[in-house]
Scaffold this active site. Structure first.
Site, PDB file in Angstrom:
ATOM      1  N   VAL A 112      49.369  46.549  22.722  1.00  0.00           N
ATOM      2  CA  VAL A 112      48.452  47.768  22.965  1.00  0.00           C
ATOM      3  C   VAL A 112      48.501  48.775  21.787  1.00  0.00           C
ATOM      4  O   VAL A 112      47.708  49.875  22.181  1.00  0.00           O
ATOM      5  CB  VAL A 112      49.155  48.545  24.398  1.00  0.00           C
ATOM      6  CG1 VAL A 112      48.847  47.553  25.492  1.00  0.00           C
ATOM      7  CG2 VAL A 112      50.590  48.705  24.239  1.00  0.00           C
ATOM      8  N   TYR A 113      49.220  48.902  20.793  1.00  0.00           N
ATOM      9  CA  TYR A 113      49.286  49.522  19.745  1.00  0.00           C
ATOM     10  C   TYR A 113      48.052  49.543  19.303  1.00  0.00           C
ATOM     11  O   TYR A 113      47.746  48.607  18.566  1.00  0.00           O
ATOM     12  CB  TYR A 113      50.407  49.445  18.728  1.00  0.00           C
ATOM     13  CG  TYR A 113      51.703  49.784  19.348  1.00  0.00           C
ATOM     14  CD1 TYR A 113      51.946  50.389  20.547  1.00  0.00           C
ATOM     15  CD2 TYR A 113      52.833  49.344  18.410  1.00  0.00           C
ATOM     16  CE1 TYR A 113      53.155  50.522  21.166  1.00  0.00           C
ATOM     17  CE2 TYR A 113      54.244  49.494  18.926  1.00  0.00           C
ATOM     18  CZ  TYR A 113      54.377  50.161  20.372  1.00  0.00           C
ATOM     19  OH  TYR A 113      55.529  50.232  20.846  1.00  0.00           O
TER      20      TYR A 113
END
Length: 325
Positions: free
Chosen positions: A60-61
Protein backbone atom coordinates in the site's frame (compact mmCIF):
# COMPACT_ATOMS: atom_id res chain seq x y z
CA UNK A 1 27.18 -2.74 11.14
CA UNK A 2 25.94 -5.28 13.65
CA UNK A 3 23.85 -8.21 12.46
CA UNK A 4 21.24 -10.28 14.25
CA UNK A 5 18.76 -13.09 13.70
CA UNK A 6 15.10 -12.50 12.95
CA UNK A 7 13.61 -13.96 16.12
CA UNK A 8 14.49 -17.64 16.44
CA UNK A 9 14.87 -18.11 12.69
CA UNK A 10 18.13 -18.53 10.81
CA UNK A 11 17.65 -15.34 8.78
CA UNK A 12 20.38 -12.75 9.42
CA UNK A 13 19.56 -9.05 9.16
CA UNK A 14 21.24 -5.78 9.98
CA UNK A 15 20.36 -4.57 13.47
CA UNK A 16 18.87 -1.50 11.78
CA UNK A 17 16.18 -1.98 9.16
CA UNK A 18 15.25 0.74 6.68
CA UNK A 19 11.54 1.47 6.53
CA UNK A 20 10.55 2.40 2.98
CA UNK A 21 7.25 4.23 3.45
CA UNK A 22 8.90 7.51 2.39
CA UNK A 23 9.87 6.19 -1.04
CA UNK A 24 7.41 6.52 -3.91
CA UNK A 25 5.41 8.89 -6.06
CA UNK A 26 3.74 11.55 -3.84
CA UNK A 27 0.88 11.69 -6.36
CA UNK A 28 -0.01 8.06 -5.65
CA UNK A 29 -1.44 6.56 -2.51
CA UNK A 30 -2.09 8.26 0.80
CA UNK A 31 1.26 9.95 1.52
CA UNK A 32 1.87 13.27 -0.21
CA UNK A 33 5.20 13.70 1.58
CA UNK A 34 6.98 10.77 -0.10
CA UNK A 35 10.19 11.23 -2.09
CA UNK A 36 10.72 10.87 -5.81
CA UNK A 37 13.11 8.17 -7.03
CA UNK A 38 16.33 10.28 -7.30
CA UNK A 39 16.02 11.35 -3.65
CA UNK A 40 15.04 7.84 -2.59
CA UNK A 41 17.95 6.31 -4.51
CA UNK A 42 20.54 8.38 -2.59
CA UNK A 43 19.12 7.25 0.76
CA UNK A 44 18.87 3.60 -0.25
CA UNK A 45 22.41 3.57 -1.63
CA UNK A 46 23.74 5.11 1.58
CA UNK A 47 21.96 2.42 3.59
CA UNK A 48 23.66 -0.29 1.54
CA UNK A 49 27.05 1.44 1.92
CA UNK A 50 26.64 1.36 5.70
CA UNK A 51 25.81 -2.35 5.75
CA UNK A 52 22.03 -2.26 6.04
CA UNK A 53 20.64 -5.37 4.34
CA UNK A 54 17.07 -5.29 5.69
CA UNK A 55 14.40 -3.25 3.87
CA UNK A 56 10.76 -3.07 4.92
CA UNK A 57 8.00 -1.91 2.60
CA UNK A 58 4.32 -2.65 1.92
CA UNK A 59 2.06 -3.01 -1.08
CA UNK A 60 0.00 0.00 0.00
CA UNK A 61 2.93 2.41 0.31
CA UNK A 62 2.35 4.87 -2.54
CA UNK A 63 0.03 2.26 -4.08
CA UNK A 64 2.96 -0.02 -4.90
CA UNK A 65 5.51 2.63 -5.90
CA UNK A 66 7.60 1.99 -2.79
CA UNK A 67 8.09 -1.61 -3.91
CA UNK A 68 8.93 -0.43 -7.44
CA UNK A 69 11.48 2.07 -6.09
CA UNK A 70 13.13 -0.64 -4.00
CA UNK A 71 13.33 -2.83 -7.11
CA UNK A 72 14.85 -0.04 -9.22
CA UNK A 73 17.54 0.75 -6.65
CA UNK A 74 18.58 -1.89 -4.12
CA UNK A 75 17.45 -4.95 -6.06
CA UNK A 76 19.00 -3.63 -9.25
CA UNK A 77 22.42 -2.94 -7.76
CA UNK A 78 22.85 -5.55 -4.99
CA UNK A 79 22.87 -9.35 -5.41
CA UNK A 80 19.46 -10.65 -4.38
CA UNK A 81 20.86 -13.14 -1.86
CA UNK A 82 22.61 -10.33 0.05
CA UNK A 83 19.45 -8.45 1.04
CA UNK A 84 16.36 -9.27 3.09
CA UNK A 85 13.19 -7.78 1.65
CA UNK A 86 10.04 -7.51 3.73
CA UNK A 87 6.66 -6.40 2.43
CA UNK A 88 3.06 -6.61 3.64
CA UNK A 89 -0.48 -7.50 2.64
CA UNK A 90 -3.89 -6.37 3.91
CA UNK A 91 -4.53 -2.78 2.84
CA UNK A 92 -6.84 -1.65 0.07
CA UNK A 93 -5.31 -2.04 -3.39
CA UNK A 94 -8.48 -1.65 -5.44
CA UNK A 95 -12.08 -0.58 -4.83
CA UNK A 96 -14.60 -3.27 -4.09
CA UNK A 97 -15.09 -5.92 -1.40
CA UNK A 98 -12.13 -8.09 -2.51
CA UNK A 99 -9.70 -5.20 -2.84
CA UNK A 100 -8.34 -5.56 0.70
CA UNK A 101 -7.98 -8.04 3.57
CA UNK A 102 -6.46 -11.43 4.26
CA UNK A 103 -8.69 -13.75 2.26
CA UNK A 104 -7.10 -16.45 0.10
CA UNK A 105 -8.29 -14.52 -2.96
CA UNK A 106 -6.68 -11.24 -1.90
CA UNK A 107 -3.41 -12.72 -0.60
CA UNK A 108 -2.78 -14.82 -3.73
CA UNK A 109 -3.47 -11.81 -5.93
CA UNK A 110 -1.29 -9.44 -3.95
CA UNK A 111 1.71 -11.70 -3.39
CA UNK A 112 2.07 -12.02 -7.17
CA UNK A 113 1.56 -8.26 -7.59
CA UNK A 114 4.27 -7.53 -5.01
CA UNK A 115 6.66 -9.99 -6.64
CA UNK A 116 6.10 -8.28 -9.98
CA UNK A 117 6.63 -4.78 -8.56
CA UNK A 118 9.74 -5.88 -6.68
CA UNK A 119 11.07 -7.73 -9.73
CA UNK A 120 12.06 -10.77 -7.69
CA UNK A 121 11.13 -14.45 -7.49
CA UNK A 122 10.60 -14.49 -3.73
CA UNK A 123 9.89 -12.30 -0.70
CA UNK A 124 12.06 -12.87 2.35
CA UNK A 125 9.51 -11.75 4.97
CA UNK A 126 5.83 -11.54 4.05
CA UNK A 127 3.79 -9.80 6.75
CA UNK A 128 0.10 -9.42 7.44
CA UNK A 129 -0.24 -5.66 7.86
CA UNK A 130 -3.31 -5.72 10.11
CA UNK A 131 -5.79 -8.20 11.59
CA UNK A 132 -8.74 -9.13 9.36
CA UNK A 133 -11.79 -10.00 11.44
CA UNK A 134 -13.87 -10.68 8.30
CA UNK A 135 -11.84 -13.69 7.13
CA UNK A 136 -11.48 -17.01 9.00
CA UNK A 137 -8.04 -17.03 10.55
CA UNK A 138 -7.47 -20.60 9.39
CA UNK A 139 -7.97 -19.50 5.78
CA UNK A 140 -5.36 -16.77 6.13
CA UNK A 141 -2.78 -18.94 7.88
CA UNK A 142 -3.16 -21.91 5.53
CA UNK A 143 -2.82 -19.61 2.51
CA UNK A 144 0.35 -18.05 3.94
CA UNK A 145 1.78 -21.50 4.65
CA UNK A 146 1.13 -22.40 1.01
CA UNK A 147 3.20 -19.42 -0.13
CA UNK A 148 6.17 -20.67 1.89
CA UNK A 149 5.77 -24.20 0.52
CA UNK A 150 5.53 -22.81 -3.02
CA UNK A 151 8.81 -20.90 -2.57
CA UNK A 152 7.27 -17.46 -3.11
CA UNK A 153 7.94 -16.51 0.52
CA UNK A 154 10.78 -17.48 2.84
CA UNK A 155 9.36 -16.37 6.22
CA UNK A 156 6.10 -15.00 7.62
CA UNK A 157 5.55 -12.03 9.91
CA UNK A 158 2.67 -10.16 11.49
CA UNK A 159 2.04 -6.55 12.41
CA UNK A 160 -0.19 -4.37 14.58
CA UNK A 161 -2.65 -6.58 16.43
CA UNK A 162 -3.62 -7.42 19.98
CA UNK A 163 -1.48 -9.94 21.84
CA UNK A 164 -4.42 -12.35 22.21
CA UNK A 165 -4.90 -12.30 18.43
CA UNK A 166 -1.23 -13.00 17.80
CA UNK A 167 -1.23 -15.78 20.40
CA UNK A 168 -4.24 -17.39 18.71
CA UNK A 169 -2.50 -17.26 15.32
CA UNK A 170 0.71 -18.79 16.69
CA UNK A 171 -1.25 -21.55 18.40
CA UNK A 172 -3.13 -22.46 15.21
CA UNK A 173 0.08 -22.48 13.18
CA UNK A 174 1.69 -24.84 15.65
CA UNK A 175 -1.36 -27.11 15.86
CA UNK A 176 -1.63 -27.50 12.07
CA UNK A 177 2.09 -27.61 11.31
CA UNK A 178 1.85 -24.42 9.28
CA UNK A 179 4.80 -22.06 8.83
CA UNK A 180 4.85 -19.77 11.88
CA UNK A 181 5.10 -16.02 12.17
CA UNK A 182 8.72 -15.36 13.12
CA UNK A 183 8.31 -11.61 13.66
CA UNK A 184 5.85 -9.11 15.06
CA UNK A 185 6.08 -5.56 13.75
CA UNK A 186 4.77 -3.26 16.45
CA UNK A 187 4.53 0.45 17.23
CA UNK A 188 7.18 1.09 19.89
CA UNK A 189 9.11 4.15 21.02
CA UNK A 190 9.73 6.29 24.10
CA UNK A 191 6.33 8.01 23.90
CA UNK A 192 4.37 4.85 23.04
CA UNK A 193 5.28 1.87 25.20
CA UNK A 194 1.94 0.08 25.53
CA UNK A 195 3.36 -3.00 23.76
CA UNK A 196 5.44 -3.64 26.89
CA UNK A 197 2.29 -4.85 28.67
CA UNK A 198 1.51 -7.98 26.66
CA UNK A 199 3.01 -8.12 23.16
CA UNK A 200 6.69 -7.88 24.07
CA UNK A 201 6.42 -10.54 26.83
CA UNK A 202 4.57 -12.78 24.36
CA UNK A 203 7.33 -12.32 21.78
CA UNK A 204 9.96 -13.07 24.39
CA UNK A 205 8.16 -16.23 25.53
CA UNK A 206 7.73 -17.55 21.99
CA UNK A 207 11.08 -16.49 20.54
CA UNK A 208 9.38 -14.14 18.09
CA UNK A 209 11.49 -11.24 16.85
CA UNK A 210 10.03 -7.79 17.43
CA UNK A 211 10.43 -5.17 14.71
CA UNK A 212 9.79 -1.68 16.10
CA UNK A 213 8.12 0.72 13.69
CA UNK A 214 8.05 4.48 14.26
CA UNK A 215 10.96 4.18 16.74
CA UNK A 216 11.38 7.97 16.55
CA UNK A 217 7.64 8.64 16.87
CA UNK A 218 7.55 9.65 13.21
CA UNK A 219 10.49 11.99 13.72
CA UNK A 220 9.12 13.74 16.78
CA UNK A 221 11.90 12.41 19.03
CA UNK A 222 14.60 13.57 16.62
CA UNK A 223 13.80 17.29 16.90
CA UNK A 224 12.23 19.83 19.28
CA UNK A 225 8.69 18.66 20.12
CA UNK A 226 7.06 21.84 18.75
CA UNK A 227 8.96 21.78 15.45
CA UNK A 228 6.64 20.75 12.61
CA UNK A 229 7.74 19.20 9.31
CA UNK A 230 5.86 18.84 6.03
CA UNK A 231 5.31 15.17 6.73
CA UNK A 232 3.93 15.89 10.18
CA UNK A 233 1.48 18.40 8.73
CA UNK A 234 0.18 15.83 6.23
CA UNK A 235 0.45 12.67 8.32
CA UNK A 236 -3.07 12.09 9.63
CA UNK A 237 -2.21 8.76 11.27
CA UNK A 238 0.66 10.41 13.11
CA UNK A 239 -1.72 12.96 14.60
CA UNK A 240 -3.94 10.14 15.87
CA UNK A 241 -1.04 8.13 17.28
CA UNK A 242 0.34 10.95 19.41
CA UNK A 243 -2.73 13.01 20.22
CA UNK A 244 -3.22 13.64 23.91
CA UNK A 245 -0.66 13.16 26.68
CA UNK A 246 1.00 16.30 25.38
CA UNK A 247 2.64 17.23 28.68
CA UNK A 248 4.10 13.75 29.21
CA UNK A 249 5.23 13.50 25.57
CA UNK A 250 7.02 16.82 25.84
CA UNK A 251 8.71 15.73 29.07
CA UNK A 252 9.98 12.57 27.36
CA UNK A 253 11.28 14.62 24.43
CA UNK A 254 13.05 16.94 26.87
CA UNK A 255 14.67 13.92 28.52
CA UNK A 256 15.89 12.72 25.11
CA UNK A 257 17.51 16.12 24.58
CA UNK A 258 19.10 16.03 28.05
CA UNK A 259 20.66 12.60 27.50
CA UNK A 260 21.74 13.57 23.97
CA UNK A 261 23.56 16.64 25.29
CA UNK A 262 25.24 14.54 27.95
CA UNK A 263 26.58 12.15 25.31
CA UNK A 264 27.22 14.83 22.70
CA UNK A 265 25.07 13.13 20.05
CA UNK A 266 21.89 14.00 18.11
CA UNK A 267 18.52 13.24 19.70
CA UNK A 268 17.73 10.48 17.18
CA UNK A 269 20.65 8.36 18.32
CA UNK A 270 19.43 8.38 21.91
CA UNK A 271 15.84 7.48 21.05
CA UNK A 272 16.99 4.67 18.76
CA UNK A 273 19.57 3.36 21.22
CA UNK A 274 16.78 3.04 23.80
CA UNK A 275 14.69 0.90 21.43
CA UNK A 276 17.70 -1.20 20.44
CA UNK A 277 18.50 -1.90 24.09
CA UNK A 278 15.34 -4.01 24.52
CA UNK A 279 16.39 -7.68 24.26
CA UNK A 280 13.27 -8.71 22.31
CA UNK A 281 13.77 -6.12 19.56
CA UNK A 282 15.46 -7.68 16.52
CA UNK A 283 15.69 -4.32 14.76
CA UNK A 284 14.02 -0.92 14.69
CA UNK A 285 12.63 0.01 11.28
CA UNK A 286 13.86 3.53 10.70
CA UNK A 287 12.24 5.79 8.13
CA UNK A 288 14.49 8.30 6.38
CA UNK A 289 13.89 11.35 4.23
CA UNK A 290 17.55 12.40 4.21
CA UNK A 291 20.88 10.58 3.99
CA UNK A 292 21.84 11.94 7.40
CA UNK A 293 18.93 10.07 8.98
CA UNK A 294 20.53 6.79 7.88
CA UNK A 295 23.90 7.84 9.31
CA UNK A 296 22.32 8.63 12.68
CA UNK A 297 20.43 5.34 12.75
CA UNK A 298 23.57 3.28 12.18
CA UNK A 299 25.60 5.37 14.63
CA UNK A 300 22.99 4.62 17.32
CA UNK A 301 24.30 1.05 17.41
CA UNK A 302 27.45 2.32 19.13
CA UNK A 303 25.68 4.37 21.80
CA UNK A 304 25.49 2.68 25.19
CA UNK A 305 22.95 4.16 27.59
CA UNK A 306 23.69 3.96 31.31
CA UNK A 307 21.11 2.93 33.93
CA UNK A 308 20.86 6.62 34.82
CA UNK A 309 20.16 7.49 31.18
CA UNK A 310 17.44 4.85 30.97
CA UNK A 311 15.81 6.05 34.19
CA UNK A 312 15.72 9.63 32.95
CA UNK A 313 14.30 8.63 29.56
CA UNK A 314 11.55 6.44 31.03
CA UNK A 315 10.60 8.52 34.07
CA UNK A 316 7.92 10.72 32.48
CA UNK A 317 6.02 8.07 30.50
CA UNK A 318 2.31 7.82 31.24
CA UNK A 319 -0.05 5.04 30.11
CA UNK A 320 -2.24 5.87 27.13
CA UNK A 321 -4.93 4.25 25.00
CA UNK A 322 -3.85 1.66 22.45
CA UNK A 323 -3.33 3.37 19.09
CA UNK A 324 -2.55 2.42 15.51
CA UNK A 325 -4.91 -0.52 15.02
Amino acid sequence: MRYTKLGNSGAVVSAVGLGCMAFGNPQRGMHGWTLHEPESRAILHRAVELGINFFDTANVYSSGDSERTLSATVLKDVPREEVVIATKVHGEMSPGPNGWGLSRKHILWQVDASLKRLGTDYIDLYQVHRWDSTTPLEETLETLDGLVRAGKVRYLGASTMHAWQFARALTLQQAHGWSPFITMQAHYNLVYREEEREMLPLCQATGTGMLAYSPLARGRLARPWDEVTRRQQQDELGHLLYAGSEEANRAVADAVLSVALRHGVPRARVALAWVMAHPVVSAPLVGASDVGHVDDAVAALDLRLSPEDLEELERSYTPRPVAGF
